[in-house]
Design an enzyme around this catalytic site. Structure first.
Site, PDB file in Angstrom:
ATOM      1  N   PHE A   1       0.847  -1.202   0.000  1.00 24.87           N
ATOM      2  CA  PHE A   1       0.000   0.000   0.000  1.00 24.87           C
ATOM      3  C   PHE A   1       0.882   1.251   0.000  1.00 24.87           C
ATOM      4  CE2 PHE A   1      -2.272   3.376   2.339  1.00 24.87           C
ATOM      5  CZ  PHE A   1      -3.363   3.515   1.504  1.00 24.87           C
ATOM      6  N   GLY A   2       0.618   2.147  -0.955  1.00 20.93           N
ATOM      7  CA  GLY A   2       1.355   3.410  -1.038  1.00 20.93           C
ATOM      8  C   GLY A   2       0.448   4.573  -0.706  1.00 20.93           C
ATOM      9  N   TYR A   3       0.927   5.470   0.149  1.00 19.44           N
ATOM     10  CA  TYR A   3       0.128   6.638   0.543  1.00 19.44           C
ATOM     11  C   TYR A   3       0.879   7.947   0.302  1.00 19.44           C
ATOM     12  CZ  TYR A   3       3.273   6.253   4.472  1.00 19.44           C
ATOM     13  OH  TYR A   3       4.419   6.163   5.233  1.00 19.44           O
ATOM     14  N   GLY A   4       2.126   7.831  -0.156  1.00 20.75           N
ATOM     15  CA  GLY A   4       2.944   9.015  -0.423  1.00 20.75           C
ATOM     16  C   GLY A   4       3.359   8.993  -1.892  1.00 20.75           C
ATOM     17  N   SER A   5       4.668   9.076  -2.109  1.00 16.41           N
ATOM     18  CA  SER A   5       5.145   9.119  -3.501  1.00 16.41           C
ATOM     19  C   SER A   5       4.816   7.838  -4.254  1.00 16.41           C
ATOM     20  CB  SER A   5       6.649   9.380  -3.533  1.00 16.41           C
ATOM     21  OG  SER A   5       7.337   8.353  -2.853  1.00 16.41           O
TER      22      SER A   5
ATOM     23  N   GLU B   1      13.309   3.602   0.363  1.00 14.40           N
ATOM     24  CA  GLU B   1      12.502   4.162   1.435  1.00 14.40           C
ATOM     25  C   GLU B   1      13.179   4.110   2.799  1.00 14.40           C
ATOM     26  OE1 GLU B   1      10.557   5.663  -0.013  1.00 14.40           O
ATOM     27  OE2 GLU B   1       9.723   4.551  -1.681  1.00 14.40           O
TER      28      GLU B   1
HETATM   29  C1  BEZ Z   1       4.445   5.588   0.204  1.00 21.47           C
HETATM   30  O1  BEZ Z   1       3.637   4.804   0.679  1.00 21.47           O
HETATM   31  O2  BEZ Z   1       4.200   6.220  -0.806  1.00 21.47           O
HETATM   32  C2  BEZ Z   1       5.755   5.779   0.860  1.00 21.47           C
HETATM   33  C3  BEZ Z   1       5.906   5.364   2.148  1.00 21.47           C
HETATM   34  C4  BEZ Z   1       7.108   5.550   2.764  1.00 21.47           C
HETATM   35  C5  BEZ Z   1       8.130   6.142   2.118  1.00 21.47           C
HETATM   36  C6  BEZ Z   1       7.947   6.578   0.829  1.00 21.47           C
HETATM   37  C7  BEZ Z   1       6.766   6.368   0.196  1.00 21.47           C
END
Ligand code: BEZ
Length: 188
Positions: free
Chosen positions: A19-23, A94
């Site tokens: 699951f991605g919540y950022g970049s 990361e």
């Molecule tokens: C992400 O979920 O997008 C993410 C999480 C931690 C570090 C970088 C990206």
């Protein structure tokens, strides 16, 4: 705090959800078998993690998203079905305080699974913690790292969340503060 657990990724080649919540919402750079909008519950996205090696430097750290436990929170993002070998590259990409945990995943179509998620918890080496939207925007407005300007990270993330049909009040408040700063509007 929502239930999380450790996952053994060294014993199986079976695909797993990340699951991605950022970049990771807008920038992959890794192979995936499927990509689906999804959310996790009990976690809120916050720009409380410092970035020394992506969107800032040791001298001038940027701020990037992490997750903090919040009852009733829903964090919308993007889920990727990956093979475990992909994690090797991501663990390097990361680093800087992030670790992987497993949490429940809710797809936007109502189905459920488990997913790995990277999060940086309070007390890690790069933790910056809570600040006002204006303070966060001020820090983001000047930070630049090897992955580019911190403001681009914020604006791309805000756009990506909107493109998925969701809103995130924390991200939007920082975005508005940054755009006002860039337009020379005094909001102090
Ligand atoms: C992400 O979920 O997008 C993410 C999480 C931690 C570090 C970088 C990206």
């Amino acid at each position: 705090m929502p239930a999380t657990s450790c996952i053994r990724t060294d014993e199986s080649d079976a695909p797993l959800w990340l699951f991605g919540y950022g970049s990771l919402i807008y920038k992959t750079g890794f192979a995936f078998k499927a990509r689906r909008p999804a959310s996790i519950r009990g976690w809120a996205r916050r720009f409380w993690q410092g970035s020394h090696d992506h969107r800032g430097t040791l001298e001038w750290p940027g701020r990037v998203a992490t997750l903090v436990p919040r009852e009733d929170a829903v964090c919308h993002g993007m889920a990727y079905l990956i093979t475990p070998d992909v994690l090797e590259g991501l663990d390097v990409r990361e680093k800087n305080g992030y670790m992987r945990v497993v949490t429940d995943l809710y797809f936007d179509d109502g189905k459920r699974s488990e997913a790995l998620v990277y999060m940086a918890t309070e007390g890690n080496e790069a933790w910056l913690g809570e600040a006002s939207a204006l303070e966060i925007a001020q820090q983001i407005s000047t930070a630049v790292g090897p992955s580019g300007p911190n403001r681009d990270y914020l604006l791309m993330l805000a756009d990506s969340i909107r493109d998925m049909g969701h809103d995130d009040a924390h991200v939007e408040a920082i975005e508005q503060a940054l755009l006002a700063l860039e337009a020379g509007v005094d909001r102090s």
